[in-house]
Design an enzyme around this catalytic site. Sequence first.
Site, PDB file in Angstrom:
ATOM      1  N   PHE A 272       1.035  -1.606  -0.210  1.00 32.39           N
ATOM      2  CA  PHE A 272       0.520   0.180  -0.083  1.00 32.39           C
ATOM      3  C   PHE A 272       0.517   1.285   0.268  1.00 32.39           C
ATOM      4  O   PHE A 272       1.855   1.096   0.551  1.00 32.39           O
ATOM      5  CB  PHE A 272      -0.778  -0.162   0.926  1.00 32.39           C
ATOM      6  CG  PHE A 272      -1.905   1.012   0.631  1.00 32.39           C
ATOM      7  CD1 PHE A 272      -3.286   1.024   0.477  1.00 32.39           C
ATOM      8  CD2 PHE A 272      -1.472   2.295   1.979  1.00 32.39           C
ATOM      9  CE1 PHE A 272      -4.133   1.348   0.038  1.00 32.39           C
ATOM     10  CE2 PHE A 272      -2.476   3.146   1.599  1.00 32.39           C
ATOM     11  CZ  PHE A 272      -3.972   3.236   0.961  1.00 32.39           C
TER      12      PHE A 272
ATOM     13  N   ASP B 161       1.403  -5.714   8.204  1.00 33.11           N
ATOM     14  CA  ASP B 161       0.174  -4.559   7.812  1.00 33.11           C
ATOM     15  C   ASP B 161      -1.119  -5.993   7.709  1.00 33.11           C
ATOM     16  O   ASP B 161      -0.815  -6.270   6.491  1.00 33.11           O
ATOM     17  CB  ASP B 161       0.214  -4.134   6.366  1.00 33.11           C
ATOM     18  CG  ASP B 161      -0.949  -2.616   6.129  1.00 33.11           C
ATOM     19  OD1 ASP B 161      -1.911  -3.485   6.619  1.00 33.11           O
ATOM     20  OD2 ASP B 161      -0.500  -2.240   5.749  1.00 33.11           O
TER      21      ASP B 161
ATOM     22  N   ARG C 204     -12.620  -3.011  -7.913  1.00 28.56           N
ATOM     23  CA  ARG C 204     -12.232  -4.061  -6.429  1.00 28.56           C
ATOM     24  C   ARG C 204     -13.869  -4.063  -6.160  1.00 28.56           C
ATOM     25  O   ARG C 204     -14.691  -3.146  -5.565  1.00 28.56           O
ATOM     26  CB  ARG C 204     -11.185  -3.204  -5.365  1.00 28.56           C
ATOM     27  CG  ARG C 204     -10.731  -4.522  -4.457  1.00 28.56           C
ATOM     28  CD  ARG C 204     -10.331  -3.113  -4.138  1.00 28.56           C
ATOM     29  NE  ARG C 204     -10.641  -2.250  -3.197  1.00 28.56           N
ATOM     30  CZ  ARG C 204      -9.695  -1.893  -1.742  1.00 28.56           C
ATOM     31  NH1 ARG C 204      -8.425  -1.971  -1.924  1.00 28.56           N
ATOM     32  NH2 ARG C 204     -10.140  -0.965  -1.546  1.00 28.56           N
TER      33      ARG C 204
ATOM     34  N   TYR D 259     -11.386   1.105  10.325  1.00 30.22           N
ATOM     35  CA  TYR D 259     -12.113   1.404   9.221  1.00 30.22           C
ATOM     36  C   TYR D 259     -13.183   0.328   8.516  1.00 30.22           C
ATOM     37  O   TYR D 259     -14.120   1.028   7.206  1.00 30.22           O
ATOM     38  CB  TYR D 259     -12.580   2.601   9.265  1.00 30.22           C
ATOM     39  CG  TYR D 259     -10.745   3.095   7.838  1.00 30.22           C
ATOM     40  CD1 TYR D 259     -10.606   3.050   7.076  1.00 30.22           C
ATOM     41  CD2 TYR D 259      -9.866   3.803   8.995  1.00 30.22           C
ATOM     42  CE1 TYR D 259      -9.266   2.855   6.728  1.00 30.22           C
ATOM     43  CE2 TYR D 259      -8.420   3.620   8.247  1.00 30.22           C
ATOM     44  CZ  TYR D 259      -8.516   3.638   7.114  1.00 30.22           C
ATOM     45  OH  TYR D 259      -7.180   3.442   6.728  1.00 30.22           O
ATOM     46  N   LYS D 260     -12.100  -0.365   8.024  1.00 30.85           N
ATOM     47  CA  LYS D 260     -12.539  -1.993   6.806  1.00 30.85           C
ATOM     48  C   LYS D 260     -13.652  -2.354   7.617  1.00 30.85           C
ATOM     49  O   LYS D 260     -14.750  -1.940   8.166  1.00 30.85           O
ATOM     50  CB  LYS D 260     -11.536  -1.978   6.375  1.00 30.85           C
ATOM     51  CG  LYS D 260     -10.589  -0.895   5.632  1.00 30.85           C
ATOM     52  CD  LYS D 260      -9.252  -1.486   5.106  1.00 30.85           C
ATOM     53  CE  LYS D 260      -8.227  -0.746   4.555  1.00 30.85           C
ATOM     54  NZ  LYS D 260      -8.682   0.402   3.813  1.00 30.85           N
TER      55      LYS D 260
HETATM   56  C1  PLP Z   1      -3.152  -2.010   2.929  1.00 32.78           C
HETATM   57  C2  PLP Z   1      -3.243  -0.758   3.639  1.00 32.78           C
HETATM   58  N1  PLP Z   1      -2.425  -0.036   4.182  1.00 32.78           N
HETATM   59  C3  PLP Z   1      -2.208   1.485   5.328  1.00 32.78           C
HETATM   60  C4  PLP Z   1      -3.964   2.296   5.044  1.00 32.78           C
HETATM   61  C5  PLP Z   1      -3.627   3.591   5.372  1.00 32.78           C
HETATM   62  O1  PLP Z   1      -3.985   3.790   7.038  1.00 32.78           O
HETATM   63  P1  PLP Z   1      -4.601   5.319   7.827  1.00 32.78           P
HETATM   64  O2  PLP Z   1      -4.332   5.688   6.564  1.00 32.78           O
HETATM   65  O3  PLP Z   1      -5.068   4.374   8.334  1.00 32.78           O
HETATM   66  O4  PLP Z   1      -3.165   5.644   7.633  1.00 32.78           O
HETATM   67  C6  PLP Z   1      -4.430   1.597   4.214  1.00 32.78           C
HETATM   68  C7  PLP Z   1      -5.527   2.157   3.660  1.00 32.78           C
HETATM   69  O5  PLP Z   1      -6.963   2.091   2.728  1.00 32.78           O
HETATM   70  C8  PLP Z   1      -4.311   0.477   3.634  1.00 32.78           C
HETATM   71  O6  PLP Z   1      -5.626  -0.449   2.747  1.00 32.78           O
END
Ligand code: PLP
Length: 423
Positions: free
Chosen positions: A137, A214, A388, A239-240
Amino acid sequence: MAGVTVDGVTESRTDRGYAAGLDAADPLAGFRCRFADDGRGLIYLDGNSLGRLPLATAERIAQVVREEWGSGLIGSWDHWMGLPARVGDLLGEHLLGAAPGQVAVSDSTTVNLYKLACAALDARPGRRVIVTDDDNFPTDRYVFQAIAAQRGCELRMIHTDMDSGLDEATLRAAVDSDTAVVSLSHVAYRSAALADMAAITDLVHASGAVMLWDLCHSAGAVPVQLDACGADLAVGCTYKYLNAGPGAPAFLYVRRDLQDRLRQPIWGWMGQRNLFEMGPDYDPVPGIERFTTGTPQVVGVVAAREGARLLAEAGIGRLRDKGVRLTEYLIALADAWLLPLGCSLASPRDPARRGSHVTVHHPRARQLCQALAARGVITDYRAPDRVRYGPAPIYTRFTDVWDAIDTTRQLLETDHVPAERAS
Ligand SMILES: Cc1ncc(COP(=O)(O)O)c(C=O)c1O
């Protein structure tokens, strides 16, 4: 496609009645009405970006605001203190396979990645390489770029196929005695490719490096066994699939035996021993709370607790089982209807190697996504050319999957997906 008999009628899998039969037999069907629904009839397949609002959460937040804040005022800190670690324990027990005292809810995933990667680097003096992959990500990659730049380390970026996911042989070749930290996503955000947590953690440990996972696309969708896998560190959002709402705080995991040996770079007062003594120097508490920073975002932590309670009631085993069946069904319909119309599957076919979403490639994916939204089907576009579909096992119906793929088919068949405009 094979058929089943529903009420004496044999339905093909491509009939909507087949999907309705699966919904009727779904042991989790009763959870759907425990989420807010504004009656617009949206087909919501984006719970892996922002989960729906649980009704209990709306009530609980209103109560916290009205009573605990409105009436209890500063006195409510008596029970708000310690909430991040208590909710962390709940997540650990039901969703992350972590014994108490190793998970806390705090900050964002981005900030937690920064804290834990820096702590891990400091724990491996003399080693100067961070390893991640180019399909990770963006925030993960940016955070590691920043750390590498700030500390003069090397960021070693391995290549991962966007659809099939991480290749363990490539990772093995990239990890050596100079590697301090390896950080990867357990479920890839774009393809949903699911990494083998136990095998990769072992591989990384064999080189003496620290493994940082992660779990943003795993927590609440895929069973995670952090303790059993010997994981060192992990982060993830709420939040997911946890349905804790926009900007709700993230979680972090630090294995118990590492906690007192690691020191994170943001020396905030919430991680301080006897914090109200307001001492002159930072002296972190023993335990997981040393990895928290400033005043917790109480309303968000409460929402994470309600979300975790709901998933715990459903059971991660049943959620995973339904997630596999929803995605298998989605792929079967996509094979039958979308592949002949110019789409291809951009997620692993093997359910054991896939999280809870399915990605489909189409050259006009962005426009397809917009056209779907205009017809009340909410998916999301992921660059460069993918749609997606993210069914959330706790509230998505098999008929939602059928409706989403049927609408996609209609749009493509009738050529209602405009071509990319030249800019
Ligand atoms: C795999 C992954 N890592 C990190 C994040 C980012 O997290 P945050 O914006 O809460 O810091 C996301 C956000 O969608 C994500 O999907």
